[in-house]
Design an enzyme around this catalytic site. Sequence first.
Site, PDB file in Angstrom:
ATOM      1  N   HIS A 126      -8.229  -5.053  -0.878  1.00  0.00           N
ATOM      2  CA  HIS A 126      -6.174  -4.199  -0.488  1.00  0.00           C
ATOM      3  C   HIS A 126      -6.403  -4.810   0.448  1.00  0.00           C
ATOM      4  CE1 HIS A 126      -3.640  -1.712  -0.810  1.00  0.00           C
ATOM      5  NE2 HIS A 126      -4.057  -0.618   0.347  1.00  0.00           N
ATOM      6  N   GLU A 183      -9.215  -5.376  -5.831  1.00  0.00           N
ATOM      7  CA  GLU A 183      -7.404  -4.388  -4.711  1.00  0.00           C
ATOM      8  C   GLU A 183      -9.145  -2.925  -4.668  1.00  0.00           C
ATOM      9  OE1 GLU A 183      -5.296  -3.951  -3.543  1.00  0.00           O
ATOM     10  OE2 GLU A 183      -4.531  -4.355  -5.221  1.00  0.00           O
ATOM     11  N   SER A 198       0.460  -1.129   0.015  1.00  0.00           N
ATOM     12  CA  SER A 198      -0.313  -0.151   0.024  1.00  0.00           C
ATOM     13  C   SER A 198       1.211   0.907   0.037  1.00  0.00           C
ATOM     14  CB  SER A 198      -0.937   0.043   0.964  1.00  0.00           C
ATOM     15  OG  SER A 198      -1.943   1.024   0.841  1.00  0.00           O
TER      16      SER A 198
END
Length: 409
Positions: free
Chosen positions: A303, A195, A78
């Site tokens: 994510h 995601e 990230s």
Amino acid sequence: AVRATSTTAHSSHGTNNIVVVTINYRLGANGFLDLPGLSARGGGNYGLLDQQAALRWTQRNIAAFGGDPGRVTLSGESAGGQSVCALMASPPARGLFDRAIMQSGGCPSLTSAQATARGKSYATAAGCGDSAAAVSCLRAKRPDELLAAGRDFGGILNGPLPVSGVPELPVAPGVAVRSGRFTDVPLLIGTNRDEIRKWALPFAHATKEQYERVVGQQFGPHADGVLARYPYGARDRPYSAAYPLGALWTDSSVFYGMGGCQYQRLADQFAARQPRTYFYEFGDRNPPSHGPTQPGFAAGAAHAAELPYLWPSMSPGPLTPEQRKLSRAMMRYWGAFVRDGSPATHRQAPWPSYRHAKLMSLLPGDRSRAVNSGAYEARHQCGFWNGIDYDWLTTDPMYLAQRAGVSAR
């Protein structure tokens, strides 16, 4: 602060004989605020400079922990993945690492002018709007006042970013990758199939009209084409807008280039210069729940969903037997890459270089395999997205939903 430790069985590398170094670096306004007079050297990349200091410490000291200074792997997920890209583009960081891992993090940055404008907005929010005295005013503020002012300086899409055009980052990281001006080391890079889906949750209960209005505002003349491919899902109530919005945000990569088609292009650009580039897509769509969700909402391979498979102690819930197989396989792949600069192992499916237009599809059980890049492109509708022009999203989904009048229930 830097912490080096031999790993335990609870971490991803406990069986790979790898020393893990974790660091602290300045975040938010403390790490990336850019204001005239804040520093003689200018910039705003204090967090990035902290990371480089930690890498230099590692080079000097890792041998004392049983590590090899000639085999340092830089890894992040990230925002950490974004830092990896920035460090690969930073001339002062060259020679400080020998491999890199980027998980679900693109290569965004700000120009000095953009960063300064954000810095002035932050100072104004903190009650320090006088440009000449802003720095001294901020230094006199209490920590809680600075944190309150930073609420709009740390969102998903308006948070701090590396600043380019300064000595530690002469060109934007994305430009550095496209032009080959980056530290050329073996790279493991990848994304998750869904995601961005969980960030579409504020659009739970959105009406068809609200959904189509948001798409129209974002994609303008291309909105009809987007809606034809991502229609409002009347059968998916109450997430009729959240699911298609999460899919199109993933496929279009409008969250700082994460996921979908732009992320594949980023892997292409790295692979054009570095033959040992290895691309993956994490595809377990039923992982343990990670992060906020709502009843009945399927976040999919969202994510950060891959993290518990590499670091089982982070798992919010137990893994199934098939998921544990995937976890062990991922640990072996990552461990081999850290040791050798290649994820090749003798006990599982071969993972070819992305130079061969193949990526690793990571799936539960024994189903992980290398697939042609065309399968990824079809799944994310890259033929469409690569053929139109559009901008990254700059407003957090929560505020977008509020502006659209979506009711929170």
